[in-house]
Design a protein around this motif. Structure first.
Motif, PDB file in Angstrom:
ATOM      1  N   ARG A   1       2.310  15.197   0.394  1.00  0.00           N
ATOM      2  CA  ARG A   1       1.200  14.135   0.177  1.00  0.00           C
ATOM      3  C   ARG A   1       1.867  12.910  -0.139  1.00  0.00           C
ATOM      4  O   ARG A   1       1.027  11.936  -0.459  1.00  0.00           O
ATOM      5  CB  ARG A   1       0.917  14.453  -1.210  1.00  0.00           C
ATOM      6  N   ASN A   2       3.079  12.421   0.191  1.00  0.00           N
ATOM      7  CA  ASN A   2       3.774  11.148   0.548  1.00  0.00           C
ATOM      8  C   ASN A   2       3.560  10.608  -0.984  1.00  0.00           C
ATOM      9  O   ASN A   2       3.191   9.355  -1.002  1.00  0.00           O
ATOM     10  CB  ASN A   2       2.783  10.499   1.421  1.00  0.00           C
ATOM     11  N   VAL A   3       4.203  11.253  -1.914  1.00  0.00           N
ATOM     12  CA  VAL A   3       4.032  10.634  -3.315  1.00  0.00           C
ATOM     13  C   VAL A   3       5.199   9.883  -3.335  1.00  0.00           C
ATOM     14  O   VAL A   3       6.583  10.302  -3.010  1.00  0.00           O
ATOM     15  CB  VAL A   3       4.267  11.955  -4.337  1.00  0.00           C
TER      16      VAL A   3
ATOM     17  N   TRP B   1      -3.317   9.352  -8.117  1.00  0.00           N
ATOM     18  CA  TRP B   1      -2.467   9.925  -8.902  1.00  0.00           C
ATOM     19  C   TRP B   1      -2.878  11.473  -8.880  1.00  0.00           C
ATOM     20  O   TRP B   1      -3.987  11.589  -8.771  1.00  0.00           O
ATOM     21  CB  TRP B   1      -2.308   9.431 -10.225  1.00  0.00           C
ATOM     22  N   ILE B   2      -1.940  12.254  -9.015  1.00  0.00           N
ATOM     23  CA  ILE B   2      -2.156  13.725  -8.902  1.00  0.00           C
ATOM     24  C   ILE B   2      -1.408  14.489 -10.237  1.00  0.00           C
ATOM     25  O   ILE B   2      -0.437  13.834 -10.571  1.00  0.00           O
ATOM     26  CB  ILE B   2      -1.370  14.328  -7.600  1.00  0.00           C
ATOM     27  N   THR B   3      -2.135  15.427 -10.868  1.00  0.00           N
ATOM     28  CA  THR B   3      -1.575  16.155 -11.887  1.00  0.00           C
ATOM     29  C   THR B   3      -1.197  17.635 -11.179  1.00  0.00           C
ATOM     30  O   THR B   3      -2.196  18.188 -10.699  1.00  0.00           O
ATOM     31  CB  THR B   3      -2.648  16.297 -13.010  1.00  0.00           C
TER      32      THR B   3
ATOM     33  N   ALA C   1       0.994  -1.207  -0.050  1.00  0.00           N
ATOM     34  CA  ALA C   1       0.125  -0.031  -0.035  1.00  0.00           C
ATOM     35  C   ALA C   1       0.907   1.190  -0.207  1.00  0.00           C
ATOM     36  O   ALA C   1       2.137   1.318   0.144  1.00  0.00           O
ATOM     37  CB  ALA C   1      -1.062   0.076   1.494  1.00  0.00           C
ATOM     38  N   GLY C   2       0.051   2.238  -0.145  1.00  0.00           N
ATOM     39  CA  GLY C   2       0.903   3.753   0.019  1.00  0.00           C
ATOM     40  C   GLY C   2       1.263   4.286  -1.487  1.00  0.00           C
ATOM     41  O   GLY C   2       2.138   5.325  -1.194  1.00  0.00           O
ATOM     42  N   GLU C   3       1.155   3.473  -2.742  1.00  0.00           N
ATOM     43  CA  GLU C   3       1.737   4.189  -3.817  1.00  0.00           C
ATOM     44  C   GLU C   3       1.012   5.321  -4.237  1.00  0.00           C
ATOM     45  O   GLU C   3      -0.482   5.107  -4.296  1.00  0.00           O
ATOM     46  CB  GLU C   3       1.567   3.076  -4.876  1.00  0.00           C
ATOM     47  N   ARG C   4       1.511   6.239  -4.474  1.00  0.00           N
ATOM     48  CA  ARG C   4       0.831   7.810  -5.033  1.00  0.00           C
ATOM     49  C   ARG C   4       1.787   8.410  -6.043  1.00  0.00           C
ATOM     50  O   ARG C   4       2.992   8.385  -5.915  1.00  0.00           O
ATOM     51  CB  ARG C   4       0.500   8.775  -3.889  1.00  0.00           C
TER      52      ARG C   4
END
Length: 894
Positions: free
Chosen positions: A337-339, A283-285, A251-254
């Motif tokens: 954000r713990n990316v 996912w973040i842009t 877990a924890g993938e970002r």
């Protein structure tokens, strides 16, 4: 299998998600690799099977493509006629969304999910029509090919050499309740193509040479199989979570993808979407707006907005930051954000620029620490001409001339100091002037001033004077350092100025929100709240704003400036109505009715919808950026909460006044009723004595005495009803339930009303197997008396009255039916209110009998209601709960 205790938060979220999905229609997608694999055929075949099972299946829009076997499956299916739309002189057949919503079948067939609707349609895309159908609770069966998925669009273009223009967001497929893969081998598909079962012969030959090459079909088939397999695996993960099975995936993938105004940014977004899907990661842009970004031309700004919206459609969280150092902003936000993975585009500029200006990629990799950095090559969706993202250099002569004037002033000051200071010290004067120019006029004029300062100091103050030659070579080092320092200082000053401007903009928005919230807190009048909201939103977003709040008839009341109201044409009001009805944004800059001039956002609260806010940007061709959109949503939410608070306060005040009035009325009625009891008893007793001594009265006197006695009895019953109502409302009445046969209570009631029912034939229907009921006999008798008196009162003489009872589940239902004029539509609930009487009633009474009956039935745990009787008349029903333990009646053998 190892199970764990379910997480309560996840369990609650799952329950809420299931409730939300239960309200929507069921979406089934027939998924294929290419046209001709048999998606429409399979959909129609399933529809025919369901129709034979009695399911209501309707063809909303099916494209048979002139295939005989497909057309044969349409036989017997009800079809919604297509909507004809004229476009450029040609009539186009389109799916009729309104007709489908009106018909509302159990299952609706809508072919070609990725189809683009004709201009002027409610939605640009057919998948948006399907979303509206699902929101209306209609189950939809549809078809789509793998090349139409937005995230795979560029991959398909790279493989086939064909750019597919019609796409759907991946979220449509991800949220589908069922996906059925329609698979066909490439050889079989090519065989069908050559046989003319897909396209006409000349079209088939062209297709085989281009899109339908065997290699392309193999690749598309693999993509469809992989995508379906990923969905099956995702369903398995959902199952494991629902059953609290131990997790087996880390877990924890970002993932965070960083975009720029480049035309290649869309490739990065789609690649990030695919990576996030494979890793099942959030996912973040991210877009970082640097001071240089203010020089972006309009095309580049629109490209950034479009790319951010593409990311939102693909399911990403979009974030816009402002800062001078792009690398620092990226890594700071990534750590917050713990990316775990950052995706950026590979540099396409020459290597010498990295040596001169530094490399953002190198800096990002070196400073990333434990964060993985992926550099991906970008390929455009289509051939993109080489364009500069930034404004062409517009030499603003005025600012540069003013910068040169500052250098002239510095030269005059240095001339006055020349006799007293060494030439090196005079440089400080020019540096001060350069800082002033940078702070006042910006980077360009400061560079001009820096160069002019070096030339002026050499020309006027370094021997030989009035020439650009220097007698000592050391002065060249001085000039070089002077120029470098001046350029650095001017750049830093301009950067600080840009940061200060960005901070002022954030402060302006925060201040505006604070001032609006404070103004909201100072008033509770709805009209004042709308004025405050319109003023603040108009000032902040430089737009015309209108608030549309529905009245009790659901008609919009407009609040705003005259300029804003003038923009609300009937077409714009229709868009606002759609946004209100569906609770979704619509209009300019959205995917729903984007041709509108205004953007409409619903005012949503926990209690539902309170209205719609319409905003018309003064720069009509420029949609709001995602960052501005989020800011606007905050203001809209605050406005909705303020209006809801005002309405709740108004309802609370109204309820308080109603309670006080009710208490005062009950006290008055109780007091008057008690005071009337004594004189009524005396009147009744006196009249009774006169009737008993009838021989002393003539016929006329006896008639008058009888009338006086009947009216006294009626008034006595009225006073009794008033007292009974006040006792029921005050809670002083205790319901003493006992198990007893309902027949006894009915018999007592009929004896009591024998004289009243003399002119109305009464039929009773009480089954022999009716169980004992837990009731207070006296109170239920009063209910029956009130219902029967009501039936006698409102029905003509000699019309029948029916009284029946039957068991329904764990309740006993009692019905009193008559053949009177019936109850007007909409009055079924009001007739149980206190002191409420029908307008056409010409009978005596004050309207308490049914209110008392409702209170008694409610005290027994049942419910009472009225309905229309087939053939005319009314039916009054009430239920008596039996409870869990029903005693058995043993009649014995005698």
């Amino acid at each position: 299998m190892e199970h764990q205790r379910p997480d309560p938060d996840k369990l609650l979220a799952h329950v809420n998600n299931q409730e939300e999905r239960s309200r929507r229609g069921h979406l089934k997608i027939y998924f294929g690799a290419a046209a001709g694999v048999g998606k429409t055929y399979a959909m129609l075949e399933t529809a025919q099977m369901l129709r034979q099972e009695g399911v209501d299946v309707v063809a909303g829009y099916v494209e048979p493509h002139r295939r005989p076997e497909t057309e044969a499956l349409m036989q017997g299916l009800e079809a919604i006629p297509p909507r004809l739309v004229e476009y450029r002189g040609i009539k186009i057949s389109e799916f009729d969304l309104d007709a489908a919503l009106k018909r509302k079948p159990h299952i609706l067939l809508v072919d070609e999910l990725a189809h683009t609707n004709a201009p002027g349609s409610r939605h640009p895309k057919r998948w948006q029509d399907v979303e509206e159908l699902l929101d209306a609770g209609i189950n939809v069966h549809t078809t789509v090919n793998v090349q139409h998925l937005e995230s795979l669009n560029d991959v398909v273009a790279q493989i086939t050499g064909t750019l597919v223009r019609e796409t759907i967001p991946d979220s449509v497929l991800e949220h589908a309740d069922e996906v059925e893969l329609i698979d066909l081998s490439p050889d079989e598909l090519l065989k069908r193509l050559r046989e003319g079962k897909i396209y006409l012969p000349h079209q088939a030959e062209q297709a085989i040479q281009s899109f339908f090459r065997k290699g392309n079909l193999m690749a598309l088939r693999e993509m469809a199989l992989r995508h379906t397999a990923e969905r099956v695996d995702e369903q398995m993960q959902v199952y494991r979570q629902d059953k609290a099975v131990a997790e087996i995936w880390p877990a924890g993938e970002r993932i965070m993808v960083c975009i720029s105004p480049s035309p290649l940014a869309s490739r990065l977004i789609r690649s990030a979407k695919r990576m996030a899907a494979r890793l099942r990661a959030e996912w973040i842009t991210l877009y970082v707006e640097s001071p240089r970004a203010k020089q972006l031309n309009e095309a580049a700004r629109n490209r950034v907005i479009q790319n951010l919206r593409l990311a939102e459609q693909l399911g990403a969280e979009t974030v816009t930051l402002s800062g001078d150092n792009v690398v620092d902003e990226i890594l700071t936000y990534a750590r917050q954000r713990n990316v775990s993975k950052v995706i950026i585009g590979k540099p396409t500029h020459p290597a010498w620029r990295d040596l001169l200006y530094g490399s953002m990629l190198n800096d990002l990799v070196r400073q990333s620490g434990s964060i993985d950095v992926y550099a991906i090559s970008g390929e455009a969706d289509a051939p993109v001409p080489t364009v500069r993202a930034f404004m062409p250099a517009q030499f603003r002569w005025g600012l540069h001339v003013q910068g040169l004037m500052v250098v002239v002033v510095c030269t005059l000051i240095a001339a006055l100091m020349f006799r007293f200071f060494a030439p090196v010290n005079l440089i400080m004067v020019y540096l001060a002037g350069t800082v002033f120019v940078a702070a006042r006029y910006g980077r360009g004029p400061s560079i001009t001033a820096s160069i002019a300062s070096v030339l002026a100091s050499d020309f006027f103050f370094i021997p030989p004077y009035l020439t650009f030659h220097a007698s000592d070579s050391e002065y060249f080092v001085t000039f070089g350092v002077m120029l470098l320092v001046a350029l650095v200082i001017s750049g830093m000053t301009a950067r600080i100025q840009g940061q200060a401007e960005a901070a002022r903009e954030r402060e302006r928005r925060s201040t505006s929100l604070y001032e609006m919230s404070r103004a909201f807190a100072s008033t509770s009048e709805e009209h004042d709240l709308t004025v405050i909201a319109v003023q603040h939103i108009e000032a902040l977003f430089r737009s015309h704003v209108v608030l549309l709040l529905p009245d009790h008839r659901q008609q919009f009341q407009q609040h705003g400036t005259d300029a804003g109201k003038a923009l609300l044409t009937p077409q714009e009001l229709a868009v606002a109505r759609w946004a209100y009805d569906h609770g979704q944004e619509a209009g300019f800059g959205t995917q729903t009715l984007p041709s509108s001039k205004g953007l409409y956002l619903p005012l949503l609260t926990s209690k539902g919808k309170t209205g719609v806010l319409g905003i018309f940007p003064k720069q009509g061709d420029q949609p709001l950026s995602p960052d501005a959109m989020r800011q606007l949503e905050i203001f809209v939410n605050q406005t909705a909460l303020a209006i809801e608070r005002a309405r709740l306060a108004e309802e609370t005040e109204r309820s308080r006044l109603q309670i006080e009035a009710e208490q005062m009325r009950n006290s008055l009625l109780s007091s008057v009723s008690h005071d009337l009891r004594t004189p009524l008893a005396a009147i009744t007793g006196a009249v009774t004595s006169l009737l008993q001594r009838g021989q002393s009265l003539d016929a006329h006197g006896q008639e008058l005495a009888q009338i006086a006695y009947e009216e006294a009895e009626r008034l006595n019953r009225l006073v009794g009803n008033l007292l009974e109502m006040t006792r029921l409302e005050s809670g002083t009445v205790t319901v003493e339930k006992e198990w007893q046969p309902l027949e006894e209570v009915v018999g007592t009631t009929l004896l009591r009303l024998e004289k009243l029912l003399a002119d109305h034939p009464l039929t009773t229907a009480l089954p022999d197997d009716l169980p004992l009921v837990p009731i207070d006999g006296l109170l239920i008798e009063q209910v029956l008396v009130n219902l029967l008196e009501n039936a006698v009162k409102y029905t003509p003489v000699n019309t029948p009255i029916d009284l029946s009872a039957y068991r329904e589940g764990n309740d006993v239902c009692v019905e009193v039916a008559d053949r009177g004029p019936g109850i007007p539509d909409g009055e079924e609930e009001h007739i149980f209110d206190k002191f409420y009487r029908l307008h056409q009633a010409n009978t005596s009474g004050v309207g308490l009998g049914l209110a008392i009956s409702r209170a008694i039935v409610k005290a027994h745990g049942g419910r009472i209601w009225a309905s229309h009787r087939p053939g005319g008349g009314s039916v009054f029903h009430f239920t008596i709960p039996l409870g869990d333990k029903i005693p058995e009646v043993d009649f014995g053998n005698e």
